[in-house]
Design an enzyme around this catalytic site. Structure first.
Site, PDB file in Angstrom:
ATOM      1  N   ARG A 151      -1.603 -14.366   4.391  1.00 23.99           N
ATOM      2  CA  ARG A 151      -2.310 -13.799   5.495  1.00 23.99           C
ATOM      3  C   ARG A 151      -1.718 -14.052   6.553  1.00 23.99           C
ATOM      4  O   ARG A 151      -1.590 -13.073   7.409  1.00 23.99           O
ATOM      5  CB  ARG A 151      -3.649 -14.405   5.478  1.00 23.99           C
ATOM      6  CG  ARG A 151      -4.468 -14.128   4.162  1.00 23.99           C
ATOM      7  CD  ARG A 151      -5.140 -12.743   3.998  1.00 23.99           C
ATOM      8  NE  ARG A 151      -6.136 -12.495   5.136  1.00 23.99           N
ATOM      9  CZ  ARG A 151      -6.934 -11.448   5.211  1.00 23.99           C
ATOM     10  NH1 ARG A 151      -6.795 -10.635   4.109  1.00 23.99           N
ATOM     11  NH2 ARG A 151      -7.719 -11.295   6.133  1.00 23.99           N
ATOM     12  N   ASN A 200      -1.544   0.244   7.151  1.00 24.92           N
ATOM     13  CA  ASN A 200      -1.210  -1.228   7.446  1.00 24.92           C
ATOM     14  C   ASN A 200      -0.664  -1.922   6.406  1.00 24.92           C
ATOM     15  O   ASN A 200      -0.239  -3.137   6.264  1.00 24.92           O
ATOM     16  CB  ASN A 200      -2.332  -1.812   8.057  1.00 24.92           C
ATOM     17  CG  ASN A 200      -3.694  -2.075   6.957  1.00 24.92           C
ATOM     18  OD1 ASN A 200      -3.372  -1.794   5.744  1.00 24.92           O
ATOM     19  ND2 ASN A 200      -4.686  -2.617   7.108  1.00 24.92           N
ATOM     20  N   TYR A 204     -12.526  -2.928  -3.246  1.00 23.16           N
ATOM     21  CA  TYR A 204     -13.069  -3.158  -1.626  1.00 23.16           C
ATOM     22  C   TYR A 204     -14.892  -2.829  -1.665  1.00 23.16           C
ATOM     23  O   TYR A 204     -15.294  -2.397  -0.506  1.00 23.16           O
ATOM     24  CB  TYR A 204     -12.539  -1.791  -1.080  1.00 23.16           C
ATOM     25  CG  TYR A 204     -10.975  -1.638  -0.662  1.00 23.16           C
ATOM     26  CD1 TYR A 204     -10.740  -3.039   0.141  1.00 23.16           C
ATOM     27  CD2 TYR A 204     -10.281  -1.029  -1.159  1.00 23.16           C
ATOM     28  CE1 TYR A 204      -9.262  -3.170   0.367  1.00 23.16           C
ATOM     29  CE2 TYR A 204      -8.713  -1.183  -0.774  1.00 23.16           C
ATOM     30  CZ  TYR A 204      -8.369  -2.105  -0.082  1.00 23.16           C
ATOM     31  OH  TYR A 204      -7.085  -2.541   0.325  1.00 23.16           O
ATOM     32  N   LYS A 254       0.939  -1.219  -0.081  1.00 22.11           N
ATOM     33  CA  LYS A 254      -0.132   0.073   0.084  1.00 22.11           C
ATOM     34  C   LYS A 254       0.958   1.344  -0.159  1.00 22.11           C
ATOM     35  O   LYS A 254       2.045   1.008   0.133  1.00 22.11           O
ATOM     36  CB  LYS A 254      -0.918  -0.058   1.116  1.00 22.11           C
ATOM     37  CG  LYS A 254      -1.863  -1.284   1.083  1.00 22.11           C
ATOM     38  CD  LYS A 254      -2.963  -1.278   2.306  1.00 22.11           C
ATOM     39  CE  LYS A 254      -4.076  -2.247   2.186  1.00 22.11           C
ATOM     40  NZ  LYS A 254      -4.711  -2.517   3.555  1.00 22.11           N
ATOM     41  N   HIS A 289      -1.955  -5.544   1.645  1.00 23.90           N
ATOM     42  CA  HIS A 289      -3.197  -6.096   1.542  1.00 23.90           C
ATOM     43  C   HIS A 289      -2.780  -7.493   0.975  1.00 23.90           C
ATOM     44  O   HIS A 289      -1.922  -7.718   0.131  1.00 23.90           O
ATOM     45  CB  HIS A 289      -4.159  -5.673   0.333  1.00 23.90           C
ATOM     46  CG  HIS A 289      -5.397  -6.360  -0.036  1.00 23.90           C
ATOM     47  ND1 HIS A 289      -6.192  -6.438   0.426  1.00 23.90           N
ATOM     48  CD2 HIS A 289      -5.083  -7.233  -1.151  1.00 23.90           C
ATOM     49  CE1 HIS A 289      -7.034  -7.438  -0.114  1.00 23.90           C
ATOM     50  NE2 HIS A 289      -6.500  -7.875  -1.186  1.00 23.90           N
ATOM     51  N   THR A 326      -4.925  -6.942  10.831  1.00 28.62           N
ATOM     52  CA  THR A 326      -5.266  -5.698  10.200  1.00 28.62           C
ATOM     53  C   THR A 326      -4.599  -4.696  10.770  1.00 28.62           C
ATOM     54  O   THR A 326      -3.912  -3.662  10.488  1.00 28.62           O
ATOM     55  CB  THR A 326      -6.611  -5.479   9.768  1.00 28.62           C
ATOM     56  OG1 THR A 326      -7.082  -6.392   9.044  1.00 28.62           O
ATOM     57  CG2 THR A 326      -6.979  -4.156   9.100  1.00 28.62           C
ATOM     58  N   ARG A 386       3.051  -6.991   9.177  1.00 24.80           N
ATOM     59  CA  ARG A 386       2.719  -5.871   9.940  1.00 24.80           C
ATOM     60  C   ARG A 386       3.039  -5.724  11.245  1.00 24.80           C
ATOM     61  O   ARG A 386       3.282  -4.393  11.967  1.00 24.80           O
ATOM     62  CB  ARG A 386       0.975  -6.020   9.834  1.00 24.80           C
ATOM     63  CG  ARG A 386       0.492  -5.609   8.814  1.00 24.80           C
ATOM     64  CD  ARG A 386      -1.061  -5.843   8.707  1.00 24.80           C
ATOM     65  NE  ARG A 386      -1.677  -5.624   7.270  1.00 24.80           N
ATOM     66  CZ  ARG A 386      -2.861  -6.178   6.986  1.00 24.80           C
ATOM     67  NH1 ARG A 386      -3.328  -7.000   7.725  1.00 24.80           N
ATOM     68  NH2 ARG A 386      -3.294  -5.682   5.885  1.00 24.80           N
ATOM     69  N   PHE A 442     -15.835   2.775   7.650  1.00 22.78           N
ATOM     70  CA  PHE A 442     -14.246   3.023   6.994  1.00 22.78           C
ATOM     71  C   PHE A 442     -14.128   2.936   5.454  1.00 22.78           C
ATOM     72  O   PHE A 442     -12.857   3.165   5.252  1.00 22.78           O
ATOM     73  CB  PHE A 442     -13.243   1.894   7.762  1.00 22.78           C
ATOM     74  CG  PHE A 442     -13.824   0.593   7.580  1.00 22.78           C
ATOM     75  CD1 PHE A 442     -13.368  -0.093   6.400  1.00 22.78           C
ATOM     76  CD2 PHE A 442     -14.540  -0.379   8.540  1.00 22.78           C
ATOM     77  CE1 PHE A 442     -13.686  -1.413   6.162  1.00 22.78           C
ATOM     78  CE2 PHE A 442     -14.879  -1.567   8.242  1.00 22.78           C
ATOM     79  CZ  PHE A 442     -14.449  -2.055   7.039  1.00 22.78           C
ATOM     80  N   GLU A 453      -9.737 -10.741  -7.417  1.00 24.91           N
ATOM     81  CA  GLU A 453      -8.771  -9.512  -7.441  1.00 24.91           C
ATOM     82  C   GLU A 453      -7.724  -9.688  -8.308  1.00 24.91           C
ATOM     83  O   GLU A 453      -7.144  -8.598  -8.769  1.00 24.91           O
ATOM     84  CB  GLU A 453      -8.174  -9.497  -5.655  1.00 24.91           C
ATOM     85  CG  GLU A 453      -9.270  -9.084  -4.793  1.00 24.91           C
ATOM     86  CD  GLU A 453      -8.719  -9.449  -3.407  1.00 24.91           C
ATOM     87  OE1 GLU A 453      -7.270  -9.775  -3.034  1.00 24.91           O
ATOM     88  OE2 GLU A 453      -9.226  -8.986  -2.609  1.00 24.91           O
TER      89      GLU A 453
END
Length: 156
Positions: free
Chosen positions: A85, A112, A49, A9, A115, A91, A102, A57, A126
């Site tokens: 993941r 964060n 999203y 990100k 993704h 998150t 993270r 959010f 995706e």
């Protein structure tokens, strides 16, 4: 092999963490079959999203992901979604375990860093949002036999 999508990100890129994050992904054994630097526009962000539309959010998330360039990757590996993941962590970076991307590199719930697709089904959708089929490169890595024990025998 399963495919998954990862997005470093805007905060990850701005903080100069792209190399560190990609190194961790490569060291784990993932095969990178697609990679690009891009700026996500609002339309693509909203499609990506869409599951969060209507949540409190959603707007801040859209503003965040469109605020600067990102690095988008398509990765292959055994149980790629679940493994990535776990590597990424929770998150909220403050709740993420040490040893996760993270947990080691982040301090924010909103910023964060990365993704990762949450399921093989999400990953398919995706990947199609971010990559054209001809942007994904199929190839064989000889090290895969050492990473995944594909044959059950020592590689020759």
């Amino acid at each position: 092999m399963e495919r998954t999508l990862a997005i470093i990100k805007p905060d990850g890129l701005q903080r100069g963490l792209v190399g560190k994050i990609i190194s961790r992904i490569e060291e784990k054994g993932f095969k990178m079959i697609g990679l690009k630097l891009m700026k996500i526009d609002r339309e693509l962000a909203e499609r990506h999203y869409s599951v969060h539309k209507g949540k409190h959010f959603f707007e801040p998330l859209i503003n965040y992901i469109t605020s600067g360039p990102v690095v988008v990757m398509c990765l292959e590996g055994k149980n790629a979604c679940e493994v990535l993941r776990r590597m990424v962590g929770k998150t909220d970076c403050c709740e993420a375990q040490p040893g996760t991307i993270r947990g080691d590199l982040g301090l924010s719930a909103r910023f964060n860093l990365i993704h990762a697709s949450d399921s093989p089904e999400s990953a398919i959708q995706e990947i199609q949002l971010f990559f054209e089929p001809d942007e994904l490169i199929e190839y064989h890595k000889t090290i895969d036999n050492w990473v995944y024990d594909l044959t059950g025998e020592a590689p020759v």
